[in-house]
Enzyme design. Structure first.
Site, PDB file in Angstrom:
ATOM      1  N   GLY A   1      -0.633   4.651  -1.357  1.00 11.16           N
ATOM      2  CA  GLY A   1      -1.812   5.169  -0.607  1.00 11.16           C
ATOM      3  C   GLY A   1      -1.335   6.326   0.152  1.00 11.16           C
ATOM      4  N   GLN A   2      -2.162   6.994   0.862  1.00 11.16           N
ATOM      5  CA  GLN A   2      -2.038   8.125   1.668  1.00 11.16           C
ATOM      6  C   GLN A   2      -1.039   7.667   2.855  1.00 11.16           C
ATOM      7  OE1 GLN A   2      -4.887  10.926   4.200  1.00 11.16           O
ATOM      8  NE2 GLN A   2      -4.702   8.988   5.161  1.00 11.16           N
ATOM      9  N   ASP A   3      -1.228   6.891   3.726  1.00 12.00           N
ATOM     10  CA  ASP A   3      -0.346   6.248   4.612  1.00 12.00           C
ATOM     11  C   ASP A   3       0.953   5.751   4.350  1.00 12.00           C
ATOM     12  OD1 ASP A   3      -2.667   6.816   5.925  1.00 12.00           O
ATOM     13  OD2 ASP A   3      -3.026   5.098   7.179  1.00 12.00           O
TER      14      ASP A   3
ATOM     15  N   THR B   1      -8.415  -0.872  12.203  1.00 11.15           N
ATOM     16  CA  THR B   1      -9.442   0.189  12.068  1.00 11.15           C
ATOM     17  C   THR B   1     -10.348   0.418  13.000  1.00 11.15           C
ATOM     18  OG1 THR B   1     -11.035   1.076  10.615  1.00 11.15           O
ATOM     19  CG2 THR B   1     -10.580  -1.107  10.522  1.00 11.15           C
TER      20      THR B   1
ATOM     21  N   GLU C   1     -13.244   0.907  12.175  1.00 14.09           N
ATOM     22  CA  GLU C   1     -14.364   0.186  11.816  1.00 14.09           C
ATOM     23  C   GLU C   1     -14.595  -0.910  12.410  1.00 14.09           C
ATOM     24  OE1 GLU C   1     -16.851   1.674   9.028  1.00 14.09           O
ATOM     25  OE2 GLU C   1     -16.161   3.134   9.912  1.00 14.09           O
TER      26      GLU C   1
ATOM     27  N   GLY D   1       0.770  -1.144  -0.005  1.00 10.28           N
ATOM     28  CA  GLY D   1      -0.105   0.075  -0.058  1.00 10.28           C
ATOM     29  C   GLY D   1       0.828   1.348  -0.027  1.00 10.28           C
TER      30      GLY D   1
ATOM     31  N   TYR E   1     -14.297  -9.039  -3.410  1.00 12.23           N
ATOM     32  CA  TYR E   1     -13.016  -8.613  -3.404  1.00 12.23           C
ATOM     33  C   TYR E   1     -12.496  -7.854  -2.249  1.00 12.23           C
ATOM     34  CZ  TYR E   1      -8.958  -6.056  -4.947  1.00 12.23           C
ATOM     35  OH  TYR E   1      -7.748  -5.600  -4.941  1.00 12.23           O
TER      36      TYR E   1
ATOM     37  N   ASP F   1       0.793  -7.834  -5.829  1.00  7.20           N
ATOM     38  CA  ASP F   1      -0.655  -7.862  -5.465  1.00  7.20           C
ATOM     39  C   ASP F   1      -0.744  -8.251  -4.211  1.00  7.20           C
ATOM     40  OD1 ASP F   1      -3.566  -7.018  -7.142  1.00  7.20           O
ATOM     41  OD2 ASP F   1      -3.634  -8.166  -5.165  1.00  7.20           O
TER      42      ASP F   1
ATOM     43  N   LYS G   1     -11.656  -6.379   7.973  1.00  7.01           N
ATOM     44  CA  LYS G   1     -10.497  -5.983   8.750  1.00  7.01           C
ATOM     45  C   LYS G   1     -10.734  -6.947  10.199  1.00  7.01           C
ATOM     46  CE  LYS G   1      -8.147  -2.562   6.842  1.00  7.01           C
ATOM     47  NZ  LYS G   1      -6.857  -2.510   6.522  1.00  7.01           N
TER      48      LYS G   1
ATOM     49  N   TYR H   1     -16.042  -4.247   4.646  1.00  5.61           N
ATOM     50  CA  TYR H   1     -14.615  -3.864   4.860  1.00  5.61           C
ATOM     51  C   TYR H   1     -14.418  -4.100   6.494  1.00  5.61           C
ATOM     52  CZ  TYR H   1     -10.955  -0.476   6.119  1.00  5.61           C
ATOM     53  OH  TYR H   1      -9.851   0.252   6.403  1.00  5.61           O
TER      54      TYR H   1
ATOM     55  N   LEU I   1      -0.300  -2.226   4.635  1.00  9.35           N
ATOM     56  CA  LEU I   1      -1.282  -1.076   4.509  1.00  9.35           C
ATOM     57  C   LEU I   1      -2.066  -1.220   3.193  1.00  9.35           C
ATOM     58  CD1 LEU I   1       0.962   2.034   5.199  1.00  9.35           C
ATOM     59  CD2 LEU I   1       0.150   0.510   6.874  1.00  9.35           C
TER      60      LEU I   1
END
Ligand code: NAP
Ligand code: F7E
Length: 343
Positions: A12-14, A130, A132, A9, A100, A63, A159, A155, A85
């Site tokens: 990505g942002q992080d 997370t 979440e 990742g 997915y 991947d 997680k 999601y 990440l």
């Protein structure tokens, strides 16, 4: 000994902030990137082009759903730290691509853990868990490491699997595996389909005359929003401890989406006046009366997490971690950056 990290990742942002942090600490950093039909390295372009990092920053195609690829990378790179990440990280989208999401956000974690266990179980592992996970029990706020989980989306459920296999590999194989249970963290690099960035881009474009109004979903949802740059520091700290553990990173402050909208428009001296309720709620410029915000039910989710508010006491006392950027500073930083982009 040279510190070598693998980041999934990385684009990505992080991933971009964590790469900067580890490189600044002298690490050799390897990032896993997916092959796209167009270039998707915008967030790490400045690192790729930095000559100081040319012998310490490497990208590898792969991947996280491909276990052979993960095993080969761990074998070839010999990292001593792995930061997982990569994920299909959009909660709303996870309702549209649930299977997915289960693969990329859930099952992939055990593929990576197995690759590590079979190659070198001494590698330290960070899992991007997370808030979440807490999803469905607002009465338990503020949420901490001991709050029961109740995910409210594909999601969150994916997680949850990743969280528990991370704990399980620690207990079963004595591996150094950590969960960072991170509450929402944002930045000018946040993806434009997440609500904060969607808002700050809209504010900039409206001010530049390039957009009419901003359409949102649930304005009442409450989130504990921090700055991504602060949170990657916490990820690194978790892997520097003598013993592995699970930690909440949060600000212990919560705001509604509506409050974020108000704060973002305030940055450009626009005061929002709300009228109506439910799907008829609308936000107008208090000076000109212009319609700036409305509600579009297409952004509602089949199930919603109403309230997130995190208690970071364990991370503060055990890791010495503390968020530095306040809510107001975060909003201001994001609006300013988007204003620069669209003016
Ligand atoms: P992000 O900006 O959406 O980045 C996700 C990264 O995962 C991207 O680099 C993406 O690559 C990569 N990725 C997705 N599917 C992949 C696959 N099948 N194989 C390889 N790479 C894949 O997410 P973020 O905000 O940086 O968050 C980082 C992690 O923390 C995620 O796991 C997220 O779920 C979790 N998290 C985030 C927050 C938050 O508030 N930001 C809070 C708690 C946890 P492409 O560029 O190719 O799409
Ligand atoms: O939504 C509401 C939406 O998509 C925040 C991910 O990084 O943080 C993130 O997940 C809230 C929700 O983030 C729109 O319904 C209203 O209540 O920005 P978001 P998220 O779902 O909280 C967690 C911690 C992660 O782990 C995830 O990876 O805002 N909302 N109107 C909207 N959300 C979006 N995206 N778009 C709207 O128009």
């Amino acid at each position: 000994m040279k510190n070598v990290a693998l980041i999934t990742g990385v684009t990505g942002q992080d991933g971009s902030y964590l790469s900067e942090l580890l490189l600044s600490k002298g690490y050799e950093v390897h990032g896993l990137i997916r092959r796209h039909s167009t270039i998707c390295t915008e967030r790490i372009e400045h690192i790729m082009n930095n000559l100081d990092y040319k012998d310490r920053f490497f990208l590898h195609y792969g991947d996280v759903t491909d276990s052979c690829n993960l095993s080969n990378l761990i074998y070839e790179i010999h990292p001593n730290e792995v930061y997982n990440l990569a994920a299909q990280s959009h909660v709303g989208v996870s309702f549209e691509v649930p299977e997915y999401t289960a693969e990329a956000t859930g099952v992939s974690t055990i593929k990576l853990l197995e690759a590590i266990r079979q190659t070198n179980p001494a590698i330290k592992f960070y899992q991007a868990s997370t808030s979440e996970l807490f999803g469905g029990i607002p009465e338990t706020a503020p949420q901490s490491e001991t709050t029961p989980f109740y995910p409210k989306s594909p999601y969150g459920a994916a997680k949850l699997y990743s969280y528990w296999v991370t704990v399980n590999y620690r207990e079963a194989y004595n591996m150094f595996t950590c969960n960072g249970i991170l509450f929402n963290h944002e930045s000018p690099r946040r993806g434009s389909e997440f609500v904060t960035r969607k808002i700050t881009i809209a504010v900039a474009k409206i001010m530049a005359g390039k957009q009419d109004k901003l359409s949102l979903g649930n304005l009442n949802a409450k989130r504990d929003w921090g700055y991504a740059g602060d949170y990657v520091e916490g990820m690194w700290l978790m892997l520097q401890q003598d013993n592995p553990g699970d930690y909440v990173l949060a600000t212990n402050e919560t705001h509604t989406v509506r409050e974020f909208v108000e704060a973002a428009f305030n940055e450009v001296d626009v005061n929002i006046e709300w009228r109506g309720s439910g799907i008829d709620e609308k936000g107008y410029c208090s000076k000109t009366g212009k319609l700036l915000v409305d509600v579009n039910p297409k952004y509602f989710r089949p199930a919603e997490v109403d309230l997130l508010l995190g208690n970071p006491a364990k991370a503060e006392s055990q890791l010495g971690w503390k968020r530095k950027v306040s809510f107001r500073e975060l909003v201001s930083m994001m609006v300013k950056s988007d204003i620069n982009m669209f003016f």
